[in-house]
Design a protein around this motif. Structure first.
Motif, PDB file in Angstrom:
ATOM      1  N   ALA A  50      30.070 -18.061  59.326  1.00 39.15           N
ATOM      2  CA  ALA A  50      31.416 -18.019  59.909  1.00 39.15           C
ATOM      3  C   ALA A  50      32.226 -19.125  59.233  1.00 39.15           C
ATOM      4  CB  ALA A  50      31.356 -18.240  61.408  1.00 39.15           C
ATOM      5  N   VAL A  51      33.340 -18.744  58.619  1.00 39.57           N
ATOM      6  CA  VAL A  51      34.150 -19.685  57.839  1.00 39.57           C
ATOM      7  C   VAL A  51      35.492 -19.865  58.531  1.00 39.57           C
ATOM      8  CG1 VAL A  51      35.185 -20.144  55.597  1.00 39.57           C
ATOM      9  CG2 VAL A  51      33.009 -18.913  55.726  1.00 39.57           C
ATOM     10  N   ASP A  52      35.757 -21.085  58.998  1.00 37.61           N
ATOM     11  CA  ASP A  52      37.028 -21.394  59.646  1.00 37.61           C
ATOM     12  C   ASP A  52      37.765 -22.436  58.799  1.00 37.61           C
ATOM     13  OD1 ASP A  52      35.697 -23.791  60.121  1.00 37.61           O
ATOM     14  OD2 ASP A  52      35.565 -23.505  62.284  1.00 37.61           O
ATOM     15  N   PRO A  53      39.003 -22.774  59.168  1.00 42.20           N
ATOM     16  CA  PRO A  53      39.743 -23.752  58.360  1.00 42.20           C
ATOM     17  C   PRO A  53      39.023 -25.089  58.180  1.00 42.20           C
ATOM     18  CG  PRO A  53      41.269 -22.559  59.743  1.00 42.20           C
ATOM     19  CD  PRO A  53      39.883 -22.141  60.168  1.00 42.20           C
ATOM     20  N   GLN A  54      38.279 -25.546  59.179  1.00 40.54           N
ATOM     21  CA  GLN A  54      37.555 -26.814  59.010  1.00 40.54           C
ATOM     22  C   GLN A  54      36.491 -26.703  57.923  1.00 40.54           C
ATOM     23  OE1 GLN A  54      38.250 -29.920  60.432  1.00 40.54           O
ATOM     24  NE2 GLN A  54      36.870 -30.485  58.772  1.00 40.54           N
TER      25      GLN A  54
ATOM     26  N   LYS B 215      46.312 -18.924  54.856  1.00 37.50           N
ATOM     27  CA  LYS B 215      46.426 -17.502  54.553  1.00 37.50           C
ATOM     28  C   LYS B 215      45.395 -17.162  53.482  1.00 37.50           C
ATOM     29  CE  LYS B 215      49.416 -13.662  53.441  1.00 37.50           C
ATOM     30  NZ  LYS B 215      50.782 -13.160  53.354  1.00 37.50           N
ATOM     31  N   VAL B 216      44.655 -16.083  53.713  1.00 37.79           N
ATOM     32  CA  VAL B 216      43.662 -15.626  52.744  1.00 37.79           C
ATOM     33  C   VAL B 216      44.262 -14.473  51.953  1.00 37.79           C
ATOM     34  CG1 VAL B 216      41.338 -14.698  52.435  1.00 37.79           C
ATOM     35  CG2 VAL B 216      41.777 -16.344  54.279  1.00 37.79           C
ATOM     36  N   LEU B 217      44.242 -14.613  50.624  1.00 32.51           N
ATOM     37  CA  LEU B 217      44.769 -13.589  49.727  1.00 32.51           C
ATOM     38  C   LEU B 217      43.620 -12.879  49.020  1.00 32.51           C
ATOM     39  CD1 LEU B 217      47.791 -15.475  48.116  1.00 32.51           C
ATOM     40  CD2 LEU B 217      47.762 -14.003  50.133  1.00 32.51           C
ATOM     41  N   GLY B 218      43.915 -11.728  48.467  1.00 30.87           N
ATOM     42  CA  GLY B 218      42.881 -10.867  47.897  1.00 30.87           C
ATOM     43  C   GLY B 218      42.549 -11.070  46.440  1.00 30.87           C
ATOM     44  N   ALA B 219      42.897 -12.199  45.849  1.00 31.18           N
ATOM     45  CA  ALA B 219      42.602 -12.422  44.429  1.00 31.18           C
ATOM     46  C   ALA B 219      41.103 -12.589  44.208  1.00 31.18           C
ATOM     47  CB  ALA B 219      43.344 -13.651  43.922  1.00 31.18           C
ATOM     48  N   GLY B 220      40.579 -11.861  43.222  1.00 37.54           N
ATOM     49  CA  GLY B 220      39.162 -11.956  42.900  1.00 37.54           C
ATOM     50  C   GLY B 220      38.332 -11.049  43.783  1.00 37.54           C
ATOM     51  N   ASP B 221      37.019 -11.246  43.727  1.00 37.73           N
ATOM     52  CA  ASP B 221      36.089 -10.431  44.495  1.00 37.73           C
ATOM     53  C   ASP B 221      35.229 -11.313  45.386  1.00 37.73           C
ATOM     54  OD1 ASP B 221      36.678  -7.794  43.468  1.00 37.73           O
ATOM     55  OD2 ASP B 221      35.809  -8.485  41.581  1.00 37.73           O
ATOM     56  N   ILE B 222      34.839 -10.767  46.511  1.00 37.35           N
ATOM     57  CA  ILE B 222      33.909 -11.464  47.402  1.00 37.35           C
ATOM     58  C   ILE B 222      32.610 -10.691  47.374  1.00 37.35           C
ATOM     59  CG2 ILE B 222      34.850 -10.304  49.445  1.00 37.35           C
ATOM     60  CD1 ILE B 222      34.175 -12.961  50.962  1.00 37.35           C
ATOM     61  N   LYS B 223      31.502 -11.407  47.272  1.00 43.20           N
ATOM     62  CA  LYS B 223      30.216 -10.773  47.038  1.00 43.20           C
ATOM     63  C   LYS B 223      29.265 -10.865  48.219  1.00 43.20           C
ATOM     64  CE  LYS B 223      30.463 -11.675  42.068  1.00 43.20           C
ATOM     65  NZ  LYS B 223      31.885 -11.894  42.032  1.00 43.20           N
TER      66      LYS B 223
ATOM     67  N   THR C 175      32.219 -14.004  58.134  1.00 42.74           N
ATOM     68  CA  THR C 175      33.225 -13.907  59.183  1.00 42.74           C
ATOM     69  C   THR C 175      34.274 -14.953  58.832  1.00 42.74           C
ATOM     70  OG1 THR C 175      31.610 -13.219  60.832  1.00 42.74           O
ATOM     71  CG2 THR C 175      33.670 -14.156  61.649  1.00 42.74           C
ATOM     72  N   VAL C 176      35.453 -14.496  58.467  1.00 42.97           N
ATOM     73  CA  VAL C 176      36.496 -15.402  57.977  1.00 42.97           C
ATOM     74  C   VAL C 176      37.579 -15.547  59.035  1.00 42.97           C
ATOM     75  CG1 VAL C 176      38.119 -15.883  56.119  1.00 42.97           C
ATOM     76  CG2 VAL C 176      36.012 -14.624  55.628  1.00 42.97           C
ATOM     77  N   GLN C 177      37.842 -16.793  59.434  1.00 41.61           N
ATOM     78  CA  GLN C 177      38.870 -17.090  60.416  1.00 41.61           C
ATOM     79  C   GLN C 177      40.030 -17.797  59.719  1.00 41.61           C
ATOM     80  OE1 GLN C 177      36.672 -19.527  63.126  1.00 41.61           O
ATOM     81  NE2 GLN C 177      35.711 -17.796  64.139  1.00 41.61           N
TER      82      GLN C 177
ATOM     83  N   GLY D  41      31.858  -8.051  55.714  1.00 42.26           N
ATOM     84  CA  GLY D  41      32.304  -9.145  56.562  1.00 42.26           C
ATOM     85  C   GLY D  41      33.379  -8.730  57.556  1.00 42.26           C
ATOM     86  N   THR D  42      33.872  -9.697  58.295  1.00 40.02           N
ATOM     87  CA  THR D  42      34.936  -9.449  59.276  1.00 40.02           C
ATOM     88  C   THR D  42      36.001 -10.522  59.139  1.00 40.02           C
ATOM     89  OG1 THR D  42      33.810 -10.754  60.975  1.00 40.02           O
ATOM     90  CG2 THR D  42      33.370  -8.387  60.957  1.00 40.02           C
ATOM     91  N   THR D  43      37.200 -10.175  59.610  1.00 40.20           N
ATOM     92  CA  THR D  43      38.307 -11.137  59.624  1.00 40.20           C
ATOM     93  C   THR D  43      38.730 -11.380  61.065  1.00 40.20           C
ATOM     94  OG1 THR D  43      39.948  -9.380  59.358  1.00 40.20           O
ATOM     95  CG2 THR D  43      39.155 -10.421  57.351  1.00 40.20           C
TER      96      THR D  43
END
Length: 76
Positions: free
Chosen positions: A16-20, A36-44, A48-50, A67-69
């Motif tokens: 789980a990835v949060d701003p901290q 703000k998370v932008l779509g540049a590049g690829d995630i492999k 869980t992105v917060q 994953g989830t947002t």
């Protein structure tokens, strides 16, 4: 503050990835400011992105990787 999905590959699968955590990984300068998370590049990996906001392509790529947002509200 902007984070690209490709930058999130430094985290462990299913984390789980949060701003901290983004701040601790030197992806952003402050965990107190909006992210703000932008779509540049690829995630492999699935994460869980917060963040405060996501681009449409970021949401699509994070979900495609399993994953989830989660939108979080700004403090203060």
């Amino acid at each position: 503050q902007i984070v690209n999905v490709e930058d999130l590959n430094k985290f462990r699968k299913d984390e789980a990835v949060d701003p901290q955590k983004m701040r601790d990984a030197d992806l952003i300068k402050s965990a107190e400011r909006r992210v703000k998370v932008l779509g540049a590049g690829d995630i492999k990996k699935s994460l869980t992105v917060q963040a405060h906001s996501f681009s449409k392509s970021a949401v699509e790529k994070i979900k495609a990787a399993g994953g989830t947002t989660e939108k979080i509200s700004a403090r203060g």
